[in-house]
Motif scaffolding. Structure first.
Motif, PDB file in Angstrom:
ATOM      1  N   THR A 155       0.797  -1.207  -0.157  1.00  0.00           N
ATOM      2  CA  THR A 155      -0.071   0.048  -0.090  1.00  0.00           C
ATOM      3  C   THR A 155       0.831   1.400   0.008  1.00  0.00           C
ATOM      4  OG1 THR A 155      -1.573  -1.217   1.210  1.00  0.00           O
ATOM      5  CG2 THR A 155      -1.926   1.094   0.962  1.00  0.00           C
ATOM      6  N   LEU A 156       0.840   1.725  -1.237  1.00  0.00           N
ATOM      7  CA  LEU A 156       1.603   3.011  -1.124  1.00  0.00           C
ATOM      8  C   LEU A 156       1.155   4.187  -0.560  1.00  0.00           C
ATOM      9  CD1 LEU A 156       2.850   3.086  -4.919  1.00  0.00           C
ATOM     10  CD2 LEU A 156       3.835   2.039  -3.235  1.00  0.00           C
ATOM     11  N   LEU A 157      -0.142   4.296  -0.382  1.00  0.00           N
ATOM     12  CA  LEU A 157      -0.903   5.515   0.091  1.00  0.00           C
ATOM     13  C   LEU A 157      -2.130   5.351   0.589  1.00  0.00           C
ATOM     14  CD1 LEU A 157      -0.819   8.944   0.076  1.00  0.00           C
ATOM     15  CD2 LEU A 157      -2.251   8.681  -1.763  1.00  0.00           C
ATOM     16  N   ARG A 158      -2.327   5.889   1.774  1.00  0.00           N
ATOM     17  CA  ARG A 158      -3.517   5.799   2.637  1.00  0.00           C
ATOM     18  C   ARG A 158      -3.781   7.325   2.981  1.00  0.00           C
ATOM     19  NH1 ARG A 158      -5.712   1.177   4.544  1.00  0.00           N
ATOM     20  NH2 ARG A 158      -3.782  -0.007   4.868  1.00  0.00           N
ATOM     21  N   SER A 159      -4.898   7.746   2.402  1.00  0.00           N
ATOM     22  CA  SER A 159      -5.335   9.297   2.434  1.00  0.00           C
ATOM     23  C   SER A 159      -6.786   9.173   2.347  1.00  0.00           C
ATOM     24  CB  SER A 159      -4.371  10.049   1.564  1.00  0.00           C
ATOM     25  OG  SER A 159      -5.055  11.294   1.725  1.00  0.00           O
ATOM     26  N   SER A 160      -7.380  10.742   3.333  1.00  0.00           N
ATOM     27  CA  SER A 160      -8.585  10.806   3.161  1.00  0.00           C
ATOM     28  C   SER A 160      -8.968  11.632   1.700  1.00  0.00           C
ATOM     29  CB  SER A 160      -8.899  11.914   4.246  1.00  0.00           C
ATOM     30  OG  SER A 160      -8.497  12.661   4.529  1.00  0.00           O
ATOM     31  N   SER A 161      -7.791  11.842   1.167  1.00  0.00           N
ATOM     32  CA  SER A 161      -8.130  12.952  -0.254  1.00  0.00           C
ATOM     33  C   SER A 161      -7.808  12.067  -1.366  1.00  0.00           C
ATOM     34  CB  SER A 161      -6.913  13.982   0.018  1.00  0.00           C
ATOM     35  OG  SER A 161      -6.702  14.987  -1.274  1.00  0.00           O
ATOM     36  N   LEU A 162      -8.583  12.326  -2.269  1.00  0.00           N
ATOM     37  CA  LEU A 162      -8.665  11.753  -3.647  1.00  0.00           C
ATOM     38  C   LEU A 162      -7.654  12.216  -4.388  1.00  0.00           C
ATOM     39  CD1 LEU A 162      -9.823  10.022  -5.889  1.00  0.00           C
ATOM     40  CD2 LEU A 162     -11.492  11.561  -6.274  1.00  0.00           C
ATOM     41  N   CYS A 163      -7.390  13.543  -4.207  1.00  0.00           N
ATOM     42  CA  CYS A 163      -6.361  14.243  -5.169  1.00  0.00           C
ATOM     43  C   CYS A 163      -5.102  13.836  -4.834  1.00  0.00           C
ATOM     44  CB  CYS A 163      -6.429  15.740  -4.598  1.00  0.00           C
ATOM     45  SG  CYS A 163      -7.804  16.739  -5.101  1.00  0.00           S
ATOM     46  N   HIS A 164      -4.656  13.305  -3.656  1.00  0.00           N
ATOM     47  CA  HIS A 164      -3.464  12.491  -3.325  1.00  0.00           C
ATOM     48  C   HIS A 164      -3.080  11.505  -4.145  1.00  0.00           C
ATOM     49  CE1 HIS A 164      -3.637  14.861   0.859  1.00  0.00           C
ATOM     50  NE2 HIS A 164      -3.293  15.662  -0.153  1.00  0.00           N
ATOM     51  N   ALA A 165      -4.271  10.562  -4.184  1.00  0.00           N
ATOM     52  CA  ALA A 165      -4.147   9.304  -4.951  1.00  0.00           C
ATOM     53  C   ALA A 165      -4.073   9.706  -6.370  1.00  0.00           C
ATOM     54  CB  ALA A 165      -5.339   8.520  -4.685  1.00  0.00           C
ATOM     55  N   LEU A 166      -4.796  10.364  -6.889  1.00  0.00           N
ATOM     56  CA  LEU A 166      -4.785  10.465  -8.305  1.00  0.00           C
ATOM     57  C   LEU A 166      -3.325  10.828  -8.826  1.00  0.00           C
ATOM     58  CD1 LEU A 166      -7.999  12.660  -8.717  1.00  0.00           C
ATOM     59  CD2 LEU A 166      -7.657  10.226  -9.373  1.00  0.00           C
ATOM     60  N   VAL A 167      -2.481  11.620  -8.283  1.00  0.00           N
ATOM     61  CA  VAL A 167      -1.230  12.114  -8.406  1.00  0.00           C
ATOM     62  C   VAL A 167      -0.370  10.769  -8.839  1.00  0.00           C
ATOM     63  CG1 VAL A 167       1.111  12.924  -7.811  1.00  0.00           C
ATOM     64  CG2 VAL A 167      -1.276  14.314  -7.297  1.00  0.00           C
ATOM     65  N   LEU A 168      -0.527   9.639  -8.068  1.00  0.00           N
ATOM     66  CA  LEU A 168       0.074   8.384  -8.233  1.00  0.00           C
ATOM     67  C   LEU A 168      -0.212   7.717  -9.433  1.00  0.00           C
ATOM     68  CD1 LEU A 168       0.704   7.336  -4.740  1.00  0.00           C
ATOM     69  CD2 LEU A 168       1.995   8.591  -5.689  1.00  0.00           C
ATOM     70  N   LEU A 169      -1.247   7.760 -10.076  1.00  0.00           N
ATOM     71  CA  LEU A 169      -1.686   7.153 -11.340  1.00  0.00           C
ATOM     72  C   LEU A 169      -0.706   7.542 -12.332  1.00  0.00           C
ATOM     73  CD1 LEU A 169      -5.726   7.374 -11.106  1.00  0.00           C
ATOM     74  CD2 LEU A 169      -4.219   5.369 -10.595  1.00  0.00           C
ATOM     75  N   LYS A 170      -0.133   8.765 -12.383  1.00  0.00           N
ATOM     76  CA  LYS A 170       0.580   8.827 -13.283  1.00  0.00           C
ATOM     77  C   LYS A 170       1.978   8.349 -13.290  1.00  0.00           C
ATOM     78  CE  LYS A 170      -1.115  13.573 -13.145  1.00  0.00           C
ATOM     79  NZ  LYS A 170      -0.983  15.283 -13.041  1.00  0.00           N
ATOM     80  N   HIS A 171       2.389   7.607 -12.072  1.00  0.00           N
ATOM     81  CA  HIS A 171       3.579   7.230 -11.839  1.00  0.00           C
ATOM     82  C   HIS A 171       3.632   5.802 -11.738  1.00  0.00           C
ATOM     83  CE1 HIS A 171       4.888  11.304 -12.006  1.00  0.00           C
ATOM     84  NE2 HIS A 171       4.161  11.690 -11.185  1.00  0.00           N
ATOM     85  N   GLN A 172       2.634   5.405 -11.116  1.00  0.00           N
ATOM     86  CA  GLN A 172       2.503   3.826 -10.796  1.00  0.00           C
ATOM     87  C   GLN A 172       1.438   3.137 -11.443  1.00  0.00           C
ATOM     88  OE1 GLN A 172       4.588   2.189  -8.536  1.00  0.00           O
ATOM     89  NE2 GLN A 172       5.967   4.011  -7.644  1.00  0.00           N
ATOM     90  N   PRO A 173       1.555   1.662 -11.865  1.00  0.00           N
ATOM     91  CA  PRO A 173       0.387   0.895 -12.142  1.00  0.00           C
ATOM     92  C   PRO A 173      -0.579   0.594 -11.073  1.00  0.00           C
ATOM     93  CG  PRO A 173       2.261  -0.783 -11.768  1.00  0.00           C
ATOM     94  CD  PRO A 173       2.810   0.971 -11.547  1.00  0.00           C
ATOM     95  N   LEU A 174      -0.928   1.505 -10.366  1.00  0.00           N
ATOM     96  CA  LEU A 174      -1.747   1.439  -9.072  1.00  0.00           C
ATOM     97  C   LEU A 174      -3.279   1.388  -9.243  1.00  0.00           C
ATOM     98  CD1 LEU A 174      -0.988   2.790  -6.105  1.00  0.00           C
ATOM     99  CD2 LEU A 174      -2.104   5.157  -6.923  1.00  0.00           C
ATOM    100  N   LEU A 175      -3.697   0.404  -8.054  1.00  0.00           N
ATOM    101  CA  LEU A 175      -5.112   0.222  -8.161  1.00  0.00           C
ATOM    102  C   LEU A 175      -5.591   1.033  -6.843  1.00  0.00           C
ATOM    103  CD1 LEU A 175      -5.175  -3.613  -8.084  1.00  0.00           C
ATOM    104  CD2 LEU A 175      -5.973  -2.116  -9.963  1.00  0.00           C
ATOM    105  N   LEU A 176      -6.529   1.956  -7.184  1.00  0.00           N
ATOM    106  CA  LEU A 176      -7.091   2.865  -6.118  1.00  0.00           C
ATOM    107  C   LEU A 176      -8.294   2.264  -5.526  1.00  0.00           C
ATOM    108  CD1 LEU A 176      -7.402   6.544  -7.550  1.00  0.00           C
ATOM    109  CD2 LEU A 176      -6.401   5.734  -5.430  1.00  0.00           C
TER     110      LEU A 176
END
Length: 309
Positions: free
Chosen positions: A224-245
């Motif tokens: 788990t790269l990120l745990r946050s209450s903000s969607l904006c924080h998670a959206l930034v990582l989508l550009k850099h990682q094959p992330l599952l939100l």
């Protein structure tokens, strides 16, 4: 000044009859307006004379001539009788003329996912209203809605809630969200491939983190790269990682629509979170509050009932 308990023992409806008698200058005409017999209206006049200690009228021909004291009473009674009449008139609410201030308490999910839709609906009908949005305090919900001035709360049930009133708005589930070029975007999401990719969790204050942790206790630990209450924080990582939100449903569908993302159901089951609208019994019958509750219910229906899924 007369004490309230003494005032309570007086028949104040007689004062309304006095206003009518002064306006009509006739027992007969006053009786018609009061829907009483002439003899009953004469008795009312007699009681008024006793209560106020003044003859109130003298007869001049077929008319009643008010005394100076009666005319003074009429002038002093006009404002309070008008206010009482307004108080007792059935209340109506016109959103277009609303200038009231309302305070709504919401969770993180409510703030990010529900409030934009709620605001658009409310201000399209009542452009003059004022809103204050504040965080829900689940352990102090009764105080928030009771003594702290909050009008409504949108959240899960805190348990026993009397004297609060409530209405179920719908349920929130949880979804997986990914970029359109993610390796899993065009294939079913299974428990195995879900575990292979880094995660980010938007953990709303209503317990998504706890739900996920409980559901996956027996599964291999995932990254788990990120745990946050903000969607904006998670959206930034989508550009850099094959992330599952992992997002609450409703928020997931909105994010997908706004950012060209792909939404998929999770490959394991989670309990759904019931969302309610709470208010204090003191505001239950207020027309403005009833309108506000109805509009919030309508505004959130699509998000909380899965119509965006």
């Amino acid at each position: 000044m007369m004490e309230l308990e003494e005032l309570y023992r007086r028949d104040l409806s007689l004062l309304v009859a006095l206003q009518v008698l002064i306006e009509e200058r006739s027992v007969t005409q006053a009786a018609k307006r009061l829907h009483l017999s002439q003899s009953a209206t004469s008795r009312i006049l007699s009681r008024l004379r006793t209560m106020l200690g003044d003859p109130l009228f003298t007869r001049v021909g077929s008319s009643l001539l008010p005394t100076n004291f009666a005319l003074n009473c009429q002038q002093r009674l006009q404002a309070p009788i008008a206010e009482l009449s307004q108080l007792l008139t059935p209340r109506q609410f016109d959103p277009a003329q609303c200038r009231q201030t309302f305070c709504i308490a919401v969770t993180d999910f409510g703030s990010q996912s529900l409030m934009p839709t709620i605001l658009e609906r409310l201000y399209s009908q009542a452009p003059g209203l004022n809103l204050e949005v504040t965080p829900v305090q689940h352990q102090e919900l009764k105080d928030q809605l009771g003594s702290k001035g909050v009008d409504l709360a949108i959240c899960r049930s805190p348990g026993e809630s009397a004297p609060l009133k409530s209405k179920e708005l719908g349920q929130v589930g949880v979804r997986a969200v990914m970029a359109p070029d993610h390796p899993l975007a065009n294939q079913p999401l299974t428990l195995s491939n879900y575990q292979q990719y880094p995660q980010a969790v938007v953990a709303i204050s209503d317990g998504v983190k706890a739900l996920l942790d409980d559901a996956m206790t027996s599964l291999p630990e995932r990254r788990t790269l990120l745990r946050s209450s903000s969607l904006c924080h998670a959206l930034v990582l989508l550009k850099h990682q094959p992330l599952l939100l992992t997002l609450p449903s409703g928020m997931a569908e909105q994010a997908a629509a706004n950012h060209n993302l792909v939404v998929k159901p999770l490959p394991f089951s989670l309990p759904r979170i019931d969302y309610h609208l709470f208010w204090h019994s003191r505001t239950d019958l207020d027309p403005a509050q009833q309108w506000l509750r109805d509009e919030i219910t309508s505004a959130t229906a699509a998000i909380l009932n899965g119509k965006l899924a």
